[in-house]
Design a protein around this motif. Structure first.
Motif, PDB file in Angstrom:
ATOM      1  N   GLN A 293       0.827  -1.213   0.000  1.00  0.00           N
ATOM      2  CA  GLN A 293       0.000   0.000   0.000  1.00  0.00           C
ATOM      3  C   GLN A 293       0.860   1.261   0.000  1.00  0.00           C
ATOM      4  O   GLN A 293       0.555   2.246  -0.686  1.00  0.00           O
ATOM      5  CB  GLN A 293      -0.942  -0.014   1.207  1.00  0.00           C
ATOM      6  N   GLN A 294       1.947   1.226   0.771  1.00  0.00           N
ATOM      7  CA  GLN A 294       2.859   2.368   0.789  1.00  0.00           C
ATOM      8  C   GLN A 294       3.500   2.581  -0.588  1.00  0.00           C
ATOM      9  O   GLN A 294       3.618   3.712  -1.071  1.00  0.00           O
ATOM     10  CB  GLN A 294       3.955   2.150   1.838  1.00  0.00           C
ATOM     11  N   GLN A 295       3.882   1.462  -1.218  1.00  0.00           N
ATOM     12  CA  GLN A 295       4.469   1.571  -2.553  1.00  0.00           C
ATOM     13  C   GLN A 295       3.459   2.126  -3.549  1.00  0.00           C
ATOM     14  O   GLN A 295       3.795   2.946  -4.408  1.00  0.00           O
ATOM     15  CB  GLN A 295       4.977   0.201  -3.017  1.00  0.00           C
ATOM     16  N   ALA A 296       2.199   1.662  -3.451  1.00  0.00           N
ATOM     17  CA  ALA A 296       1.156   2.141  -4.354  1.00  0.00           C
ATOM     18  C   ALA A 296       0.899   3.629  -4.145  1.00  0.00           C
ATOM     19  O   ALA A 296       0.742   4.395  -5.112  1.00  0.00           O
ATOM     20  CB  ALA A 296      -0.128   1.332  -4.141  1.00  0.00           C
ATOM     21  N   ALA A 297       0.871   4.069  -2.858  1.00  0.00           N
ATOM     22  CA  ALA A 297       0.661   5.493  -2.576  1.00  0.00           C
ATOM     23  C   ALA A 297       1.825   6.326  -3.106  1.00  0.00           C
ATOM     24  O   ALA A 297       1.625   7.411  -3.666  1.00  0.00           O
ATOM     25  CB  ALA A 297       0.508   5.694  -1.072  1.00  0.00           C
ATOM     26  N   PHE A 298       3.046   5.799  -2.950  1.00  0.00           N
ATOM     27  CA  PHE A 298       4.221   6.507  -3.456  1.00  0.00           C
ATOM     28  C   PHE A 298       4.179   6.636  -4.974  1.00  0.00           C
ATOM     29  O   PHE A 298       4.465   7.697  -5.542  1.00  0.00           O
ATOM     30  CB  PHE A 298       5.485   5.767  -3.003  1.00  0.00           C
ATOM     31  N   GLN A 299       3.790   5.541  -5.645  1.00  0.00           N
ATOM     32  CA  GLN A 299       3.683   5.578  -7.102  1.00  0.00           C
ATOM     33  C   GLN A 299       2.597   6.556  -7.557  1.00  0.00           C
ATOM     34  O   GLN A 299       2.768   7.278  -8.554  1.00  0.00           O
ATOM     35  CB  GLN A 299       3.382   4.166  -7.643  1.00  0.00           C
ATOM     36  N   ALA A 300       1.480   6.591  -6.824  1.00  0.00           N
ATOM     37  CA  ALA A 300       0.401   7.531  -7.169  1.00  0.00           C
ATOM     38  C   ALA A 300       0.872   8.970  -6.988  1.00  0.00           C
ATOM     39  O   ALA A 300       0.554   9.852  -7.811  1.00  0.00           O
ATOM     40  CB  ALA A 300      -0.823   7.245  -6.306  1.00  0.00           C
ATOM     41  N   HIS A 301       1.644   9.218  -5.918  1.00  0.00           N
ATOM     42  CA  HIS A 301       2.174  10.569  -5.675  1.00  0.00           C
ATOM     43  C   HIS A 301       3.124  10.986  -6.799  1.00  0.00           C
ATOM     44  O   HIS A 301       3.080  12.127  -7.295  1.00  0.00           O
ATOM     45  CB  HIS A 301       2.892  10.601  -4.325  1.00  0.00           C
ATOM     46  N   ILE A 302       3.980  10.037  -7.213  1.00  0.00           N
ATOM     47  CA  ILE A 302       4.905  10.331  -8.309  1.00  0.00           C
ATOM     48  C   ILE A 302       4.132  10.623  -9.593  1.00  0.00           C
ATOM     49  O   ILE A 302       4.479  11.530 -10.356  1.00  0.00           O
ATOM     50  CB  ILE A 302       5.882   9.150  -8.509  1.00  0.00           C
ATOM     51  N   ALA A 303       3.071   9.842  -9.843  1.00  0.00           N
ATOM     52  CA  ALA A 303       2.271  10.054 -11.054  1.00  0.00           C
ATOM     53  C   ALA A 303       1.641  11.448 -11.046  1.00  0.00           C
ATOM     54  O   ALA A 303       1.609  12.134 -12.083  1.00  0.00           O
ATOM     55  CB  ALA A 303       1.190   8.977 -11.154  1.00  0.00           C
ATOM     56  N   LYS A 304       1.168  11.877  -9.869  1.00  0.00           N
ATOM     57  CA  LYS A 304       0.587  13.224  -9.777  1.00  0.00           C
ATOM     58  C   LYS A 304       1.652  14.297 -10.049  1.00  0.00           C
ATOM     59  O   LYS A 304       1.390  15.306 -10.726  1.00  0.00           O
ATOM     60  CB  LYS A 304      -0.016  13.437  -8.391  1.00  0.00           C
ATOM     61  N   GLN A 305       2.852  14.084  -9.510  1.00  0.00           N
ATOM     62  CA  GLN A 305       3.933  15.042  -9.741  1.00  0.00           C
ATOM     63  C   GLN A 305       4.300  15.111 -11.223  1.00  0.00           C
ATOM     64  O   GLN A 305       4.549  16.198 -11.763  1.00  0.00           O
ATOM     65  CB  GLN A 305       5.163  14.640  -8.906  1.00  0.00           C
TER      66      GLN A 305
END
Length: 199
Positions: free
Chosen positions: A171-183
C-alpha cells in the motif's frame, strides 16, 4: 486339430477381454496422477504465498492460482498420454490377480498357433473371467495422499485468509507511485503552459 483351431482364442478375443481392464487401469492412473499433480500444485501455491509474506509481491495470488492449475492440467494430460497399453495391461492384471504371467504370456503369444499355446490362452481367459475390473481394481486414494491433501488445503486457506504483513508495504508503494504520477502530471502541465507565457 480342427477342434483345437476352432477353440483357439484369437487376438481380437484377447483384446476384448483386456479392454475393460485397460479402461479401469487408465482411470486408476488418471485419478492417481491427477491427485499427485494437485498435491504438487498445492505445495507450490503455498510456497509462493509464503514467499509473498516475506517480500512485497502484489501478484502472488495470481501466480499461485496459475501454478496450481498448471500442475493439475499437466498431470491429467500426462496420465492420459501414458495410459497403459494392452501389453502393460496384461502385466498389470497378472500382478493384480496373481495370475503368474498367464495373461502376459497369452498376449505375447497371441499371433502364434499351436495346441499348447491355445491351451495356455484358454486357461488365461478362464482365470480372467473369474474377476471383474470394478471389484479387483480399486479407485480409492490411500490415506497418506488424503492426509497430505488435507494439510495442504488447510495451509492454503490460512495463507489466503490471514493478514499479510507485506500488504502495508504494498500500500505504501502504491501510494508513493500515485504521488509520483501526480507530480509527473503537474510537471507536464507546467511544461505545456510555459511556452504559452509571454516573455
Amino acid at each position: 486339430a480342427a477342434i483345437t483351431r476352432a477353440t483357439t482364442p484369437t487376438s481380437e478375443q484377447l483384446s476384448q477381454a483386456l479392454r475393460p481392464w485397460r479402461r479401469r487401469f487408465t482411470l486408476q492412473q488418471t485419478l492417481r496422477w491427477t491427485g499427485r499433480g494437485l498435491i504438487v500444485g498445492l505445495i507450490l501455491a503455498c510456497l509462493l504465498l509464503l514467499i509473498s509474506r516475506l517480500v512485497p509481491w502484489a501478484t502472488a495470488q495470481y501466480w499461485a492460482t496459475g501454478v496450481g492449475i498448471a500442475c493439475l492440467v499437466i498431470a491429467f494430460g500426462t496420465a492420459l498420454w501414458y495410459r497403459p497399453t494392452f501389453t502393460h495391461t496384461a502385466r498389470l492384471v497378472d500382478r493384480q490377480l496373481a495370475l503368474h504371467d498367464r495373461l502376459g504370456t497369452a498376449w505375447e503369444l497371441r499371433t502364434e498357433s499351436s495346441p499348447l499355446i491355445a491351451l495356455q490362452q484358454r486357461d488365461a481367459l478362464k482365470q480372467l473371467r473369474k474377476h471383474t475390473p470394478t471389484i479387483s481394481v480399486s479407485l480409492r486414494p490411500g490415506r497418506a495422499p488424503l492426509l497430505i491433501f488435507g494439510i495442504l488445503a488447510i495451509a492454503l486457506v490460512l495463507l489466503v485468509l490471514l493478514p499479510n504483513p507485506m500488504t502495508a508495504v504494498l500500500q505504501q508503494q502504491a501510494a508513493f507511485q500515485a504521488h509520483i504520477a501526480k507530480q509527473v502530471v503537474a510537471i507536464d502541465k507546467v511544461r505545456t503552459t510555459l511556452p504559452q507565457q509571454t516573455s
